[in-house]
Write a protein that holds these residues in place. Structure first.
Motif, PDB file in Angstrom:
ATOM      1  N   GLY A  74      40.251  62.842  38.944  1.00  0.00           N
ATOM      2  CA  GLY A  74      40.021  62.155  37.686  1.00  0.00           C
ATOM      3  C   GLY A  74      38.968  62.588  36.841  1.00  0.00           C
ATOM      4  O   GLY A  74      38.479  61.824  35.668  1.00  0.00           O
ATOM      5  N   HIS A  75      38.376  63.497  36.925  1.00  0.00           N
ATOM      6  CA  HIS A  75      37.363  64.217  36.161  1.00  0.00           C
ATOM      7  C   HIS A  75      37.717  65.360  35.343  1.00  0.00           C
ATOM      8  O   HIS A  75      36.806  65.775  34.378  1.00  0.00           O
ATOM      9  N   ILE A  76      38.988  65.652  35.177  1.00  0.00           N
ATOM     10  CA  ILE A  76      39.410  66.750  34.350  1.00  0.00           C
ATOM     11  C   ILE A  76      40.606  66.477  33.736  1.00  0.00           C
ATOM     12  O   ILE A  76      41.446  65.664  34.399  1.00  0.00           O
ATOM     13  N   ALA A  77      41.092  67.027  32.714  1.00  0.00           N
ATOM     14  CA  ALA A  77      42.092  67.019  32.020  1.00  0.00           C
ATOM     15  C   ALA A  77      43.117  68.269  32.373  1.00  0.00           C
ATOM     16  O   ALA A  77      42.577  69.341  32.377  1.00  0.00           O
ATOM     17  N   TYR A  78      44.420  68.015  32.741  1.00  0.00           N
ATOM     18  CA  TYR A  78      45.011  69.269  33.238  1.00  0.00           C
ATOM     19  C   TYR A  78      46.513  69.444  32.726  1.00  0.00           C
ATOM     20  O   TYR A  78      47.150  68.461  32.214  1.00  0.00           O
ATOM     21  N   MET A  79      46.568  70.797  32.087  1.00  0.00           N
ATOM     22  CA  MET A  79      47.851  71.158  31.412  1.00  0.00           C
ATOM     23  C   MET A  79      48.618  72.106  32.414  1.00  0.00           C
ATOM     24  O   MET A  79      47.977  73.340  32.775  1.00  0.00           O
ATOM     25  N   PRO A  80      49.681  71.980  33.117  1.00  0.00           N
ATOM     26  CA  PRO A  80      50.359  72.764  34.030  1.00  0.00           C
ATOM     27  C   PRO A  80      51.207  73.775  33.237  1.00  0.00           C
ATOM     28  O   PRO A  80      51.392  73.843  32.018  1.00  0.00           O
ATOM     29  N   GLN A  81      51.893  74.751  34.397  1.00  0.00           N
ATOM     30  CA  GLN A  81      52.713  75.844  33.865  1.00  0.00           C
ATOM     31  C   GLN A  81      53.821  75.272  33.062  1.00  0.00           C
ATOM     32  O   GLN A  81      54.463  75.827  32.104  1.00  0.00           O
ATOM     33  N   GLN A  82      54.403  73.949  33.438  1.00  0.00           N
ATOM     34  CA  GLN A  82      55.526  73.362  32.961  1.00  0.00           C
ATOM     35  C   GLN A  82      55.114  72.003  32.237  1.00  0.00           C
ATOM     36  O   GLN A  82      53.947  71.523  32.821  1.00  0.00           O
ATOM     37  N   ALA A  83      55.836  71.682  31.303  1.00  0.00           N
ATOM     38  CA  ALA A  83      55.108  70.520  30.307  1.00  0.00           C
ATOM     39  C   ALA A  83      55.072  69.335  31.081  1.00  0.00           C
ATOM     40  O   ALA A  83      54.076  68.522  30.880  1.00  0.00           O
ATOM     41  N   SER A  84      56.083  69.040  32.125  1.00  0.00           N
ATOM     42  CA  SER A  84      55.918  67.905  32.982  1.00  0.00           C
ATOM     43  C   SER A  84      55.944  66.503  32.025  1.00  0.00           C
ATOM     44  O   SER A  84      55.370  65.559  32.385  1.00  0.00           O
ATOM     45  N   LEU A  85      56.843  66.567  30.898  1.00  0.00           N
ATOM     46  CA  LEU A  85      56.861  65.226  30.127  1.00  0.00           C
ATOM     47  C   LEU A  85      57.780  64.417  30.630  1.00  0.00           C
ATOM     48  O   LEU A  85      58.885  64.662  31.407  1.00  0.00           O
ATOM     49  N   LEU A  86      57.525  62.711  30.612  1.00  0.00           N
ATOM     50  CA  LEU A  86      58.383  61.951  31.189  1.00  0.00           C
ATOM     51  C   LEU A  86      59.599  61.847  30.627  1.00  0.00           C
ATOM     52  O   LEU A  86      59.534  61.581  29.214  1.00  0.00           O
ATOM     53  N   PRO A  87      61.007  62.216  31.014  1.00  0.00           N
ATOM     54  CA  PRO A  87      61.869  62.383  30.211  1.00  0.00           C
ATOM     55  C   PRO A  87      62.514  60.964  29.656  1.00  0.00           C
ATOM     56  O   PRO A  87      63.281  60.983  28.497  1.00  0.00           O
ATOM     57  N   TRP A  88      62.082  59.943  30.067  1.00  0.00           N
ATOM     58  CA  TRP A  88      62.467  58.536  29.715  1.00  0.00           C
ATOM     59  C   TRP A  88      61.727  57.975  28.390  1.00  0.00           C
ATOM     60  O   TRP A  88      61.786  56.950  28.054  1.00  0.00           O
ATOM     61  N   TYR A  89      60.745  58.754  28.206  1.00  0.00           N
ATOM     62  CA  TYR A  89      59.925  58.277  27.025  1.00  0.00           C
ATOM     63  C   TYR A  89      60.025  59.205  26.046  1.00  0.00           C
ATOM     64  O   TYR A  89      60.273  60.394  26.188  1.00  0.00           O
ATOM     65  N   THR A  90      59.594  58.606  24.861  1.00  0.00           N
ATOM     66  CA  THR A  90      59.867  59.590  23.578  1.00  0.00           C
ATOM     67  C   THR A  90      58.661  60.449  23.601  1.00  0.00           C
ATOM     68  O   THR A  90      57.557  60.281  24.314  1.00  0.00           O
ATOM     69  N   VAL A  91      58.432  61.320  22.738  1.00  0.00           N
ATOM     70  CA  VAL A  91      57.594  62.182  22.493  1.00  0.00           C
ATOM     71  C   VAL A  91      56.241  61.575  22.139  1.00  0.00           C
ATOM     72  O   VAL A  91      55.147  61.838  22.816  1.00  0.00           O
ATOM     73  N   LYS A  92      56.150  60.286  21.330  1.00  0.00           N
ATOM     74  CA  LYS A  92      55.046  59.674  20.734  1.00  0.00           C
ATOM     75  C   LYS A  92      54.541  58.729  21.901  1.00  0.00           C
ATOM     76  O   LYS A  92      53.519  58.846  22.512  1.00  0.00           O
ATOM     77  N   ARG A  93      55.420  58.198  22.868  1.00  0.00           N
ATOM     78  CA  ARG A  93      55.081  57.524  24.027  1.00  0.00           C
ATOM     79  C   ARG A  93      54.510  58.596  25.245  1.00  0.00           C
ATOM     80  O   ARG A  93      53.551  58.179  25.791  1.00  0.00           O
ATOM     81  N   ASN A  94      54.844  59.792  25.196  1.00  0.00           N
ATOM     82  CA  ASN A  94      54.403  60.544  26.278  1.00  0.00           C
ATOM     83  C   ASN A  94      53.057  61.088  25.739  1.00  0.00           C
ATOM     84  O   ASN A  94      52.148  61.137  26.671  1.00  0.00           O
ATOM     85  N   VAL A  95      52.704  61.068  24.515  1.00  0.00           N
ATOM     86  CA  VAL A  95      51.224  61.496  23.939  1.00  0.00           C
ATOM     87  C   VAL A  95      50.280  60.408  24.065  1.00  0.00           C
ATOM     88  O   VAL A  95      49.266  60.269  24.638  1.00  0.00           O
ATOM     89  N   ALA A  96      50.933  58.985  23.745  1.00  0.00           N
ATOM     90  CA  ALA A  96      50.137  57.806  23.847  1.00  0.00           C
ATOM     91  C   ALA A  96      49.765  57.373  25.276  1.00  0.00           C
ATOM     92  O   ALA A  96      48.701  56.848  25.430  1.00  0.00           O
TER      93      ALA A  96
END
Length: 252
Positions: A74-96
């Protein structure tokens, strides 16, 4: 500030001990962009998992802003090799989602997400679902999600490795432009020497098994950076030097 002090990690496979990391010392100062580059299989992703608290260290300690975070999450923000976005959320909700997890209420989180998507040129995709995004767009959203997390340190794990060469170049330039506005502390894992030189303040060169730090390179280029660096003599001299280090006996 992130401090890795004498970090070591081994795994046991079929009764045989395989030492992956040995006595790793790395520092990332506030607002600094540091890259780790090394041969394939040299333990770079394992190092990220240790920093993120996903597995225990065998030796050494990991400190962040004066606190020992060894084995803690819980101490770092992580960006993986693949985007790993939640497919059932819109782009805006993924960011929010990143903002909501940090404690923002849903309305404010969605409003901020909308504003940021406009800033990074993705406003028209705000209501779209991830499957409609290209690879580069998906990685922009993933980076934005990490950027809006409350943690000061971002770990980027080969974030553009799956993109074609032209998209990767555009993403590097885009990341630089966004990072210059925020100057979060970043630790990047990459296999690309060009990428490390373009983005970084310092580069840590790792050997292969077990991985140790064999060199620390201070990148001499002023910011903001531009793609014109690739044609400079100093850039190509540094690139050749790092390549030779990675090819040296014991490095690869």
């Amino acid at each position: 500030m992130l401090e890795l002090k004498g970090v070591g990690k081994s795994f046991v496979n079929s009764g045989t001990v395989h030492e992956v990391l040995r006595d790793i010392d790395i520092t990332v100062h506030d607002g600094e962009f540091v890259s780790i580059i090394g041969p394939s299989g040299s333990g770079k992703t394992t190092l990220f998992q240790l920093i993120g608290g996903l597995m225990p260290l065998d030796t050494g300690e990991i400190w962040l802003d004066g606190q020992n975070i060894s084995g803690k999450r819980g101490h770092i923000a992580y960006m993986p090799q693949q985007a790993s976005l939640l497919p059932w959320y819109t782009v805006k909700r993924n960011v929010a989602l990143a903002l909501q997890l940090a404690g923002a209420d849903k309305k404010d989180a969605l409003q901020q997400a909308e504003q940021w998507l406009e800033r990074v040129g993705l406003g028209e995709y705000s209501a779209a679902y991830p499957y409609k995004l290209s690879g580069g767009m998906s990685q922009r959203v993933s980076f934005l999600r990490a950027l809006l997390s409350p943690q000061k340190l971002m770990l980027l794990d080969e974030p553009f490795g799956a993109l074609d060469a032209l998209t990767r170049l555009h993403m590097q330039q885009w990341l630089l432009s966004i990072w210059e506005q925020n100057r979060r502390s970043v630790l990047l894992v990459t296999h690309s020497i060009d990428e490390a030189l373009l983005l970084s303040d310092r580069i840590m060169v790792l050997s292969s098994h077990p991985a140790t730090v064999i060199n620390e390179i201070i990148v001499p280029f002023d910011r903001p950076r531009s793609s014109e660096l690739w044609s400079s003599a100093i850039f190509n001299e540094l690139k050749q030097s790092i390549y030779e280090q990675l090819q040296a006996p014991g490095a690869g």
